[in-house]
Design an enzyme around this catalytic site. Structure first.
Site, PDB file in Angstrom:
ATOM      1  N   HIS A   1       4.396  12.207  45.183  1.00 40.66           N
ATOM      2  CA  HIS A   1       4.890  13.345  43.954  1.00 40.66           C
ATOM      3  C   HIS A   1       5.261  14.499  45.449  1.00 40.66           C
ATOM      4  O   HIS A   1       6.481  14.687  45.548  1.00 40.66           O
ATOM      5  CB  HIS A   1       4.612  13.600  42.604  1.00 40.66           C
TER       6      HIS A   1
ATOM      7  N   ARG B   1      15.295  -1.756  36.849  1.00 41.81           N
ATOM      8  CA  ARG B   1      15.168  -1.216  38.597  1.00 41.81           C
ATOM      9  C   ARG B   1      14.630  -2.435  39.095  1.00 41.81           C
ATOM     10  O   ARG B   1      13.800  -3.241  38.599  1.00 41.81           O
ATOM     11  CB  ARG B   1      14.664   0.060  38.530  1.00 41.81           C
ATOM     12  N   ARG B   2      14.670  -2.893  40.660  1.00 45.86           N
ATOM     13  CA  ARG B   2      13.907  -3.466  40.991  1.00 45.86           C
ATOM     14  C   ARG B   2      13.903  -4.873  40.714  1.00 45.86           C
ATOM     15  O   ARG B   2      13.262  -5.821  40.438  1.00 45.86           O
ATOM     16  CB  ARG B   2      12.145  -3.266  41.301  1.00 45.86           C
TER      17      ARG B   2
ATOM     18  N   HIS C   1      17.789   8.560  40.508  1.00 46.50           N
ATOM     19  CA  HIS C   1      17.251  10.161  40.439  1.00 46.50           C
ATOM     20  C   HIS C   1      17.292  10.343  41.790  1.00 46.50           C
ATOM     21  O   HIS C   1      17.247  11.509  42.328  1.00 46.50           O
ATOM     22  CB  HIS C   1      16.398   9.905  39.709  1.00 46.50           C
ATOM     23  N   PHE C   2      16.191   9.236  42.567  1.00 47.47           N
ATOM     24  CA  PHE C   2      15.574   9.161  43.905  1.00 47.47           C
ATOM     25  C   PHE C   2      16.987   9.082  45.160  1.00 47.47           C
ATOM     26  O   PHE C   2      17.031  10.099  46.203  1.00 47.47           O
ATOM     27  CB  PHE C   2      15.620   7.979  44.141  1.00 47.47           C
ATOM     28  N   HIS C   3      18.427   8.634  44.187  1.00 44.84           N
ATOM     29  CA  HIS C   3      19.442   9.135  45.193  1.00 44.84           C
ATOM     30  C   HIS C   3      20.316  10.100  45.054  1.00 44.84           C
ATOM     31  O   HIS C   3      20.943  10.471  46.355  1.00 44.84           O
ATOM     32  CB  HIS C   3      20.585   7.913  44.973  1.00 44.84           C
TER      33      HIS C   3
ATOM     34  N   TYR D   1       8.569  16.773  47.954  1.00 42.95           N
ATOM     35  CA  TYR D   1       8.928  18.285  47.951  1.00 42.95           C
ATOM     36  C   TYR D   1       8.529  18.230  49.750  1.00 42.95           C
ATOM     37  O   TYR D   1       8.734  19.272  49.763  1.00 42.95           O
ATOM     38  CB  TYR D   1       7.536  19.086  47.864  1.00 42.95           C
TER      39      TYR D   1
END
Length: 542
Positions: A216, A432-433, A367-369, A220
């Site tokens: 996580h 996913r995956r 979300h990651f994209h 950041y």
């Protein structure tokens, strides 16, 4: 900047750009396989593509770009590296490069098809885990060079407030060093002994917890350099000033405190961790919204003040006064805007009941994209358009600026199509995956064909954007007219306001971070060790 330090940063950037173009190609192949547009040859495994895309994009591209950027910021603000410091930074670069090459080789030959999260009980070659260790150790050498330079400046300028960019660099490195303790621990004491056959079993819950202790704050680590550009460089580019030096420093310190002891919110549906500790870490996860809102307030205050100074009227008149035709502003600003839905998605991911709706669906990938793929990537693109010419003694031309605008728009459109399809089909249960092989008796494309096709369309636009970006960067680095491009560093709006000295008391802030981490993780990790399955040979308590 002198040529020796410029070459150091450029070396990092060239590796980063090479990684992202390859990662983009692999990403497009993934979407085309999932939508059943193509069938991979027998010698290529879908999960090899998935692993290579994640490792090259999320770890290699970001890490090399960030350290190249941090080196440039430190040298520009607190002085040139000495011969010894520069040598330390180069050692870090080569260790990172060796680790990257070794890791990619393992993925290509099929010995590390474990995704970028490398969850146990999936097992890779020990050389893959050694490669990860080399990459992280290399960053320690690189970070040591920057921190040493910062401390050298402070000793020579006692009583003075350090340059904001240098302070932000150290804050980013402090977060990185503390966060990587988790991944270093699990790689050295769990995965390497296990992959070498020194132990028979691995504590899966502990390995995943140590990964997410790192995973996580990794987000950041990607974001803080983007925030550096937003806080310090964008005000200069638009002709304005930094709203508040103290607020910017406090925001970075709060990110250190609230972004590390929160890994359990990635494990809300996993057994072996009590609900009480999950709840505590979710609370800390939501606390990180505070520095995010501080950042939004500061940035938009800068925009509005600048717009008013240019004669803007009405509630949103200042919006029209921003330099929309300047890619140095346009690309990072689009990244800022896309961080709004990305942040909203993050709140959903960290919420216990809503997380159960989207857990292990392609919503999470979407979300990651939005975070790394849009907010971080667009900001890094915008920075590179002026930083690469600056380091090479060349200028950002009008034509390159125009192409950069087109490249940014292509990226925005492609990523919007892809991430929207991911989010929406994730709500419908799209996993996913996965490959196109059977999922509950059906192929992925059969159940969500239209969404998978949309992802492939978006991925195609993204690859076109990347190719354009790569071509423009080559021109900017080697063929653009020679000259001196600006390294934009903004001035504070009210320079008379003194920055409180406690904001640079690193012992206090690091101490608070350590206390929070120990409180959030000590008891849960002891439970994971005490209740781990028996039967391992050596390293038993791991």
């Amino acid at each position: 900047m002198n040529r020796l330090d410029s070459r150091l940063s450029l070396a990092h950037f060239y590796v980063a750009f090479s990684a992202i173009i390859v990662a983009g190609f692999f990403g497009l192949l993934q979407t085309m396989v999932r939508s059943e547009m193509i069938v991979l040859p027998s010698y290529i495994n879908y999960y090899q593509l998935l692993t290579a895309h994640g490792v090259l994009m999320a770890l290699v591209f970001t890490t090399f770009f960030i350290f190249g950027f941090l080196h440039a910021c430190v040298v520009k603000t607190v002085g040139d590296f000495s011969v010894g410091t520069r040598r330390t930074a180069w050692i870090g670069f080569y260790l990172m490069l060796i680790g990257t090459v070794l890791g990619v080789i393992m993925i290509v030959i099929g010995e590390a098809t474990v995704l970028y999260t490398f969850y146990a009980p999936l097992q890779a070659s020990p050389f893959f885990y050694i490669a990860l260790a080399l990459l992280v150790v290399g960053t320690y050498f690189a970070g040591a060079a920057d921190i040493y330079q910062y401390n050298k400046w402070r000793k020579a300028n006692k009583g003075q407030t350090s340059p904001l960019l240098a302070f932000m660099t150290v804050a980013t490195l402090v977060l990185w060093i503390i966060a990587t303790i988790g991944v270093v621990a699990t790689v050295l004491f769990q995965f390497i002994p296990w992959s070498l056959g020194l132990v028979d079993t691995i504590n899966v819950t502990l390995s995943r917890s140590l990964f997410w202790y790192f995973g996580h704050p990794l987000v950041y680590f990607w974001l803080l350099p983007a925030y550096m550009a937003w806080y310090v460089m964008i005000p200069k580019i638009i002709g304005g000033k930094i709203f508040s030096d103290s607020l910017a420093r406090l925001a970075f310190l709060l990110f250190i405190l609230f972004s590390i002891p929160v890994g359990f919110h990635h494990q809300l549906l996993e057994p072996g961790i009590s609900h009480g500790w999950k709840f505590f870490q979710v609370v800390l996860t939501f606390a990180v919204i505070i520095p995010s809102l501080m950042t939004a307030f500061s940035l938009f205050a800068t925009f509005e003040v600048r717009g008013r100074n240019l004669g803007a009227k009405g509630l949103f008149g200042w919006f029209k006064k921003l330099p929309w035709k300047d890619v140095r502003f346009f690309a990072p600003f689009m990244g800022m805007l896309m961080f709004i839905p990305a942040g909203a998605g993050g709140i959903i991911n960290a919420s216990n009941q809503m997380n159960q709706v989207i857990h292990n669906t392609i919503w999470v990938t979407g979300h990651f994209h939005l975070t790394i793929g849009t907010t971080v990537a667009l900001t890094f693109f915008g920075v590179s358009y002026w930083l690469i010419p600056y380091l090479n003694g060349r200028v950002l031309t009008k034509r390159v600026n125009g192409l950069g605008i087109y490249q940014t728009v292509l990226w925005l459109v492609g990523m919007s199509i892809m991430s929207l399809a991911m989010h929406y089909s994730g709500l419908l249960g799209n996993p996913r995956r996965t490959q196109v092989t059977n999922y509950n008796g059906h192929s992925v494309a059969e159940g969500w064909g239209a969404y998978e096709t949309a992802m492939a369309v978006g991925g195609t636009l993204l690859l076109i954007s990347l190719i354009l970006y790569f071509v423009v960067l080559i021109y900017s680095a080697f063929y653009a007219p020679k000259g001196q491009e600006e390294f934009p560093i903004g001035e504070v709006m009210d320079a008379k306001l003194k920055v409180p000295s406690f904001l640079e008391n690193w012992k206090v802030w690091i101490g608070i971070a350590v206390v929070l981490i120990l409180f959030a993780y000590t008891v849960p990790i002891i439970d994971m060790i005490q209740h781990s399955p028996p039967g391992s040979k050596g390293f038993k308590f791991w």
